[in-house]
Design a protein around this motif. Structure first.
Motif, PDB file in Angstrom:
ATOM      1  N   ASP A 299     -28.936  72.947 -68.994  1.00  0.00           N
ATOM      2  CA  ASP A 299     -30.150  72.096 -68.436  1.00  0.00           C
ATOM      3  C   ASP A 299     -30.027  70.538 -68.242  1.00  0.00           C
ATOM      4  OD1 ASP A 299     -30.919  74.724 -67.383  1.00  0.00           O
ATOM      5  OD2 ASP A 299     -32.682  74.743 -69.015  1.00  0.00           O
ATOM      6  N   GLU A 300     -30.013  70.220 -69.649  1.00  0.00           N
ATOM      7  CA  GLU A 300     -29.734  68.647 -69.666  1.00  0.00           C
ATOM      8  C   GLU A 300     -28.721  67.932 -69.011  1.00  0.00           C
ATOM      9  OE1 GLU A 300     -29.640  65.677 -73.451  1.00  0.00           O
ATOM     10  OE2 GLU A 300     -29.841  67.567 -73.728  1.00  0.00           O
TER      11      GLU A 300
ATOM     12  N   VAL B  66     -25.281  61.707 -59.430  1.00  0.00           N
ATOM     13  CA  VAL B  66     -25.107  61.771 -58.047  1.00  0.00           C
ATOM     14  C   VAL B  66     -25.775  60.962 -57.314  1.00  0.00           C
ATOM     15  CG1 VAL B  66     -24.909  63.391 -56.211  1.00  0.00           C
ATOM     16  CG2 VAL B  66     -23.965  64.124 -58.430  1.00  0.00           C
ATOM     17  N   ARG B  67     -27.187  60.911 -57.446  1.00  0.00           N
ATOM     18  CA  ARG B  67     -28.084  60.346 -56.644  1.00  0.00           C
ATOM     19  C   ARG B  67     -27.911  58.917 -56.914  1.00  0.00           C
ATOM     20  NH1 ARG B  67     -31.713  64.138 -58.715  1.00  0.00           N
ATOM     21  NH2 ARG B  67     -32.417  62.678 -60.385  1.00  0.00           N
ATOM     22  N   THR B  68     -27.864  58.277 -58.288  1.00  0.00           N
ATOM     23  CA  THR B  68     -27.626  56.995 -58.219  1.00  0.00           C
ATOM     24  C   THR B  68     -26.316  56.262 -58.054  1.00  0.00           C
ATOM     25  OG1 THR B  68     -27.365  57.001 -60.488  1.00  0.00           O
ATOM     26  CG2 THR B  68     -29.701  56.949 -59.947  1.00  0.00           C
TER      27      THR B  68
ATOM     28  N   GLN C  62     -27.044  69.332 -66.449  1.00  0.00           N
ATOM     29  CA  GLN C  62     -27.495  69.499 -65.104  1.00  0.00           C
ATOM     30  C   GLN C  62     -28.049  68.288 -64.451  1.00  0.00           C
ATOM     31  OE1 GLN C  62     -29.083  73.064 -63.876  1.00  0.00           O
ATOM     32  NE2 GLN C  62     -29.146  72.335 -61.423  1.00  0.00           N
ATOM     33  N   VAL C  63     -29.305  68.158 -65.257  1.00  0.00           N
ATOM     34  CA  VAL C  63     -30.091  66.836 -64.956  1.00  0.00           C
ATOM     35  C   VAL C  63     -29.502  65.448 -64.763  1.00  0.00           C
ATOM     36  CG1 VAL C  63     -32.137  65.485 -65.853  1.00  0.00           C
ATOM     37  CG2 VAL C  63     -32.401  68.038 -65.680  1.00  0.00           C
TER      38      VAL C  63
ATOM     39  N   ILE D 245     -26.292  65.122 -64.443  1.00  0.00           N
ATOM     40  CA  ILE D 245     -25.239  65.349 -63.192  1.00  0.00           C
ATOM     41  C   ILE D 245     -25.972  64.842 -62.068  1.00  0.00           C
ATOM     42  CG2 ILE D 245     -23.604  66.439 -61.952  1.00  0.00           C
ATOM     43  CD1 ILE D 245     -22.881  68.067 -64.445  1.00  0.00           C
ATOM     44  N   ASP D 246     -27.240  65.537 -61.747  1.00  0.00           N
ATOM     45  CA  ASP D 246     -28.026  65.174 -60.630  1.00  0.00           C
ATOM     46  C   ASP D 246     -28.240  63.688 -60.742  1.00  0.00           C
ATOM     47  OD1 ASP D 246     -27.580  67.910 -59.816  1.00  0.00           O
ATOM     48  OD2 ASP D 246     -29.647  68.414 -60.752  1.00  0.00           O
ATOM     49  N   ARG D 247     -28.682  63.098 -61.711  1.00  0.00           N
ATOM     50  CA  ARG D 247     -29.195  61.815 -61.683  1.00  0.00           C
ATOM     51  C   ARG D 247     -28.110  60.816 -61.275  1.00  0.00           C
ATOM     52  NH1 ARG D 247     -30.451  61.176 -66.821  1.00  0.00           N
ATOM     53  NH2 ARG D 247     -32.565  62.187 -66.632  1.00  0.00           N
TER      54      ARG D 247
END
Length: 265
Positions: A55-56, A65-67, A58-59, A61-63
Motif C-alpha cells: 500500500d505504501e 505519477v501525479r507530480t 502504491q501511494v 507511485i501514485d504521488r
C-alpha cells in the motif's frame, strides 16, 4: 488443474515457499491472471506487513505519477546541445583549427610557396563532418540510423556547427595573409555541399573520404612537391568556385531527401 487453486498451493505461493519450482509458479500465476476468486483468496493470505508495504509503495507511485519528476535546470541546455553537435567531434574540431594555425604559420614562413591555408580550406570542414557522422564516434548512431527525418535534420545541424567553428579561423588566417575571402570561403562551401550531395547516395563518411582524398592527391600533393601554385587556388579561379558553390548547394538541397534512405557509415 481444478477450477480453483488448492489452498495449500496458494499458501505456499503467498509465503514464497522455495519448494515451488518454476513450472508450479508459472501454473499458479497463469491461473491467477484469469481467476478473480483466487486472487481475492491470495490477498487474504498475504501477511499484514507485506500488505502495508505494498500500500505504501502504491501511494508513492501514485504521488510520483501525479507530480512528475523534479525539473532539471540543465537538461534543456543539454538537449539543445545534443541536437546540434556530438561532443565526440569537439577534439577533432580543435585539431582542425590547430591545422589552420599551422598552415598560417607555414604561409608566413614560406610566402613564396603555395598557400597551405588555401590548400587546406576546401577540405577543412570535411574532416569534422567525417567524424560527426561516423558510427564509430557517434554514441547516438543507432537512433539516428533508425529515424530518417531526425537523421537529415541532425546532419544539417551538425554541418552548420562545423562550418561555424572552422570558417572563423580560416577567415582570420585569410585576412592576416591579405587573401580574398572568395579563395578560401567558396572552396570550403563547395566541398561541403558536394559532400552532402554525394553523401545522400553513398553515405556522408565515404563521400567526405573520397572528396578529401581526391583533393589531396590531385592538388595538395603536387603543389607541395613541385612548389607550383595550383590553378584552383589562384584568384582567377574565384568565379568558377562561386558557380560550383551555388550549383552544389542547390543540388544538395534538391536531393536532401536522399539522406532519409541512407544510414550513416
Amino acid at each position: 488443474m481444478s477450477t480453483h487453486l488448492p489452498a495449500g498451493s496458494l499458501a505456499a505461493y503467498a509465503a514464497g515457499d522455495p519448494a515451488l519450482d518454476d513450472t508450479a509458479l508459472w501454473t499458479i500465476e497463469v491461473h491467477l491472471e484469469n481467476c478473480a476468486d483466487c486472487r481475492a483468496h491470495l490477498a487474504d493470505l498475504v501477511p499484514p506487513p507485506l500488505t502495508a508495504l505494498l500500500d505504501e509503495v502504491q501511494v508513492m507511485i501514485d504521488r510520483g505519477v501525479r507530480t512528475g519528476p523534479e525539473p532539471d535546470p540543465g537538461s534543456a541546455w543539454r538537449r539543445l546541445a545534443h541536437r546540434w553537435v556530438a561532443w565526440e567531434v569537439l577534439p577533432w574540431l580543435v585539431t582542425i583549427c590547430a591545422a589552420v594555425v599551422a598552415a598560417f604559420a607555414l604561409d608566413r614562413t614560406f610566402p613564396q610557396r603555395p598557400s597551405m591555408v588555401l590548400l587546406l580550406a576546401p577540405v577543412a570542414p570535411l574532416a569534422g563532418m567525417l567524424v560527426a557522422w561516423s558510427r564509430r564516434t557517434d554514441p547516438g548512431w543507432e537512433i539516428v540510423a533508425g529515424t530518417a527525418r531526425a537523421g537529415l535534420e541532425l546532419l544539417l545541424r551538425r554541418t552548420t556547427v562545423i562550418l561555424a567553428v572552422v570558417l572563423p579561423p580560416l577567415a582570420l588566417a585569410g585576412w592576416s595573409l591579405r587573401m580574398s575571402p572568395a579563395l578560401w570561403l567558396l572552396p570550403a562551401l563547395t566541398f561541403t555541399a558536394a559532400t552532402l550531395l554525394l553523401g545522400g547516395r553513398i553515405g556522408v563518411v565515404p563521400a567526405a573520404s573520397i572528396l578529401s582524398g581526391a583533393w589531396f592527391l590531385a592538388v595538395v600533393t603536387p603543389a607541395v612537391v613541385t612548389s607550383d601554385i595550383p590553378v584552383l587556388i589562384e584568384p582567377a579561379s574565384a568565379p568558377g568556385w562561386a558557380v560550383a558553390a551555388v550549383a552544389g548547394t542547390a543540388l544538395a538541397i534538391w536531393r536532401a531527401g536522399d539522406h532519409r534512405r541512407v544510414t550513416p557509415r
